[in-house]
Write an enzyme that holds these catalytic residues in place. Structure first.
Site, PDB file in Angstrom:
ATOM      1  CB  SER A  64      -0.956   0.017   1.192  1.00 10.25           C
ATOM      2  OG  SER A  64      -2.006  -0.878   0.977  1.00 10.25           O
ATOM      3  CE  LYS A  67      -3.886   0.657  -0.971  1.00 10.34           C
ATOM      4  NZ  LYS A  67      -4.579   0.326   0.300  1.00 10.34           N
ATOM      5  CB  VAL A 261      -0.207  -5.848   4.081  1.00 15.80           C
ATOM      6  CG1 VAL A 261      -1.468  -5.330   4.730  1.00 15.80           C
ATOM      7  CG2 VAL A 261      -0.349  -6.030   2.595  1.00 15.80           C
TER       8      VAL A 261
HETATM    9  O1  DON Z   1      -4.900  -4.742  -1.861  1.00 16.68           O
HETATM   10  C1  DON Z   1      -4.343  -5.250  -0.895  1.00 16.68           C
HETATM   11  O2  DON Z   1      -4.955  -5.799   0.002  1.00 16.68           O
HETATM   12  C2  DON Z   1      -2.841  -5.154  -0.821  1.00 16.68           C
HETATM   13  N1  DON Z   1      -2.255  -5.203  -2.123  1.00 16.68           N
HETATM   14  C3  DON Z   1      -2.418  -3.867  -0.170  1.00 16.68           C
HETATM   15  C4  DON Z   1      -3.035  -3.639   1.184  1.00 16.68           C
HETATM   16  C5  DON Z   1      -2.126  -2.958   2.120  1.00 16.68           C
HETATM   17  O3  DON Z   1      -0.939  -2.884   1.941  1.00 16.68           O
HETATM   18  C6  DON Z   1      -2.742  -2.440   3.382  1.00 16.68           C
HETATM   19  N2  DON Z   1      -1.735  -1.813   4.208  1.00 16.68           N
HETATM   20  N3  DON Z   1      -1.324  -1.876   5.260  1.00 16.68           N
END
Ligand code: DON
Length: 311
Positions: A64, A67, A261
């Site tokens: 993320s 983003k 994550v």
């Molecule tokens: O879309 C997802 O769930 C992952 N590619 C990214 C989510 C994420 O990194 C949330 N952050 N802490």
């Protein structure tokens, strides 16, 4: 004030032996293979001092944190039209929440929750084939980090695409509401690939420098974004960068930051420093447990805090 190099070194040593490390993300099977033992930390100060410790040069999945770069790219292409699609309010909900999106008519609260990021990525993907959208985001991070070696981890992208049903649900729901205008499949593919970009703490800290310098990349002197846009992006990182733990992060660390994550966090002390930390074990809200603890300690000792009169 503490000596930065000694402090970073000591924090990395202490974190390496901390037993409670959180849980590595396992809903993306490829991420579950990463050892929770890793810890890396890099701090770059406004005057260009770069201090590194631990696994500072080992690439990890930025997830993320991507983003943030997708948002910079989308704002560059669409300016304030981005805000017709996504809001600027903290969600108070999990990063992958479905219920809030439905309750609010398909308009995501902010660009950092999954729904908002997918809507932003749709603006970058816009009618292109998925490789072009990912290519644009990759070009941006390579330019910011000054490193053409940064790439997408294909195994992580594949793993997420194969299991990303929640994200597909969010994307289809937004498509039904006209918030996504391109092909859902192309947008999701772009999103999964951008999340699978692999970077080290050193590369990530370098890529974030423009946000401590009012939008100017100190390596090239180029304006990546305007000073106003840099301030606004930092505001969004502070209020929304850690999902339903954003208030807690602001309380403990007091800096704009974006987590992923994969266990990475990029934090900005405007006018002071840019810090990247990586520890794969996560809190219940999906943010790096030891990464947060390390930033709390480092920022606290250095006085880096947007709420300090001189921080
Ligand atoms: O879309 C997802 O769930 C992952 N590619 C990214 C989510 C994420 O990194 C949330 N952050 N802490």
């Amino acid at each position: 004030m503490a000596d930065l190099a000694e402090l970073v070194d000591q924090i990395a040593k202490d974190m390496a032996t901390t037993p409670e490390r959180g849980r590595v993300a396992d809903y993306i099977p490829e991420l579950a293979k990463v050892s929770p033992a890793h810890f890396g930390l890099v701090a770059i100060t406004a005057d260009g001092q770069e201090v590194a410790a631990g696994d500072a040069d080992l690439p990890f999945s930025i997830q993320s944190v991507s983003k943030l770069f997708a948002l910079v790219e989308a704002l560059g292409r669409n300016a304030d039209a981005v805000w017709a699609r996504v809001g600027r309010e903290p969600s108070g909900s999990a990063f992958n929440s479905i219920v809030q999106l439905e309750a609010e008519g398909g308009r995501p609260r902010n660009p950092f929750i999954n729904a908002g990021a997918i809507a932003v990525t749709d603006l970058v993907a816009a009618g292109d084939d998925p490789r072009a959208g990912v290519g644009a985001i990759l070009r941006l991070v390579r330019r910011l980090a000054g490193d053409d070696g940064i790439s997408v981890d294909g195994a992580v992208a594949y793993s997420e695409a194969a299991t990303g049903h929640r994200n597909a649900a969010l994307a289809h729901f937004m498509k039904a509401h006209g918030v996504i205008t391109g092909s859902v499949d192309a947008t999701l593919s772009t999103y999964f690939h951008q999340c699978a970009i692999a970077m080290s703490c050193r590369q990530l800290a370098r890529a974030g420098r423009f946000l401590m310098h009012g939008g100017i990349d100190p390596a090239s002197g180029e304006a990546i974004v305007s000073p106003e846009r840099a301030r606004r992006i930092n505001a969004l990182m502070l209020t929304c960068g850690h999902y339903d733990a954003s208030g807690e992060f602001a309380f403990r660390v007091g800096l704009p930051a974006k987590s992923g994550v994969g266990g990475g966090i990029l934090a900005i002390a405007p006018g002071r420093a840019c810090i990247a930390v990586w520890s794969p074990g996560l809190s219940a809200q999906g943010n790096s447990l030891l990464g947060t603890a390390a930033l709390e300690r480092l920022a606290g000792a250095m006085g880096w805090n947007v709420f300090n009169p001189d921080g």
